[in-house]
Design an enzyme around this catalytic site. Sequence first.
Site, PDB file in Angstrom:
ATOM      1  N   SER A   1       0.843  -1.198   0.000  1.00  0.00           N
ATOM      2  CA  SER A   1       0.000   0.000   0.000  1.00  0.00           C
ATOM      3  C   SER A   1       0.872   1.240   0.000  1.00  0.00           C
ATOM      4  O   SER A   1       1.987   1.237   0.568  1.00  0.00           O
ATOM      5  CB  SER A   1      -0.862  -0.011   1.266  1.00  0.00           C
ATOM      6  OG  SER A   1      -1.433   1.252   1.478  1.00  0.00           O
TER       7      SER A   1
ATOM      8  N   TYR B   1      -2.106  -1.298  10.691  1.00  0.00           N
ATOM      9  CA  TYR B   1      -2.354  -1.840   9.350  1.00  0.00           C
ATOM     10  C   TYR B   1      -1.160  -1.524   8.444  1.00  0.00           C
ATOM     11  O   TYR B   1      -0.588  -2.407   7.804  1.00  0.00           O
ATOM     12  CB  TYR B   1      -3.646  -1.254   8.752  1.00  0.00           C
ATOM     13  CG  TYR B   1      -3.664  -1.274   7.252  1.00  0.00           C
ATOM     14  CD1 TYR B   1      -3.861  -2.470   6.563  1.00  0.00           C
ATOM     15  CD2 TYR B   1      -3.428  -0.111   6.497  1.00  0.00           C
ATOM     16  CE1 TYR B   1      -3.838  -2.497   5.172  1.00  0.00           C
ATOM     17  CE2 TYR B   1      -3.405  -0.126   5.125  1.00  0.00           C
ATOM     18  CZ  TYR B   1      -3.612  -1.318   4.466  1.00  0.00           C
ATOM     19  OH  TYR B   1      -3.570  -1.342   3.096  1.00  0.00           O
TER      20      TYR B   1
ATOM     21  N   LYS C   1       1.975  -3.940   6.667  1.00  0.00           N
ATOM     22  CA  LYS C   1       2.412  -3.950   5.254  1.00  0.00           C
ATOM     23  C   LYS C   1       3.916  -3.667   5.161  1.00  0.00           C
ATOM     24  O   LYS C   1       4.635  -4.324   4.410  1.00  0.00           O
ATOM     25  CB  LYS C   1       1.638  -2.900   4.449  1.00  0.00           C
ATOM     26  CG  LYS C   1       0.171  -3.212   4.259  1.00  0.00           C
ATOM     27  CD  LYS C   1      -0.047  -4.383   3.321  1.00  0.00           C
ATOM     28  CE  LYS C   1      -1.511  -4.710   3.139  1.00  0.00           C
ATOM     29  NZ  LYS C   1      -1.746  -5.985   2.448  1.00  0.00           N
TER      30      LYS C   1
END
Length: 335
Positions: A124, A148, A152
């Site tokens: 991302s 989150y 990643k």
Amino acid sequence: MTILVTGGLGFIGSHTVVELINQGHECVIIDNLSKSTIDVVNRIEMVTHKKVSFIKVEMLDKTAIRKVFQQFSISAVIHFAGYKSVGESVKQPLLYYQNNLFSTLNLLDVMQEFAVKKLVFSSSATVYGDTSIPPLTENLPLSAPNPYGRSKLMLEEILRDLVEANTEWSVALMRYFNPIGAHTSGLLGEMPYDTPNNLMPHVLKVASGESAKLQIFGGDYETLDGSCIRDFIHIMDLAKGHVKALQYVEQHTGCEAFNIGTGVGYSVLSLLRTFEIVTGEKVPYEIINRREGDIVISIADVQKAENMLNWKAQYQLEDMCVDSWRWYQSIKGYV
Ligand code: UD1
């Protein structure tokens, strides 16, 4: 040879499977159905007119992943499976680390075991953190503002270590900007199961009368109209980028990150205006306080993907709005 697509019934996964099939690839989808339904398999089959192999797999269970590798002759993996809600990750960090990290580690272990060394990984643009000045290039220093994002970033680092230690591996880290839109058939799109977090699902709810007003987080940013700027990208462009990345990992070794955006930024208010014009629907809104953690401007530098993947986004913001709206109308009252 078969491409394994984990999380293949989710928003990005399902559109990528369609594109893979359209390009003549054999796919097997695994998904735990936690954020999707089996009905997406039918939808993929309707769009492609092909039968799709699907197995319900919980990726925290390594044995279940191993069984898939025993059953199919897998040549490469596109790994989408993972939780993606920023807010939820802040409230339940362990859930996010456990799910996103362990499921990927299990997958990598099994890939090693079966000598499958080609991976396209769903990362991302959140890994650029909030300090860099756009357009964002892949070689910027990285940081992540929430669990989150950190999951990643950690996985990107794990994959770099893996490739460093095993030079036969080939990994593409796909750094998505803001995917919206839907398949042009109206048969496939983002299923609105959870309370939406992102902008477009909220716009769709307001346009269809399910919510009264869109809340715009902040109107006093230093941008032309005061709202934040994002690089919105059509989901079908994003899907096509994965097919190109697959070709890339098939032909190279090493680990490369790629920005998957359009290179063009639109403000939240201009997305709204475009949506209203192309759909003819009104989207009432109010400007409220800034959302904590939002960055002002996020725009991809897309040169690397253009040069190395031979991929460039084709769809315009108008298409993204029309296709999102077509999809949303088609599933009204369905879920
Ligand atoms: C968000 C996440 C990002 C994640 C991405 C995944 C945050 C701070 N960032 O990105 O880490 O990778 O989703 O999909 O959560 N907006 C409104 N009203 C709304 C919803 C959004 O004004 O109801 C605005 C936001 O303030 C932002 C823009 O719309 O300026 C886009 O928001 P969103 O779709 O949530 O994406 P990002 O914030 O870019």
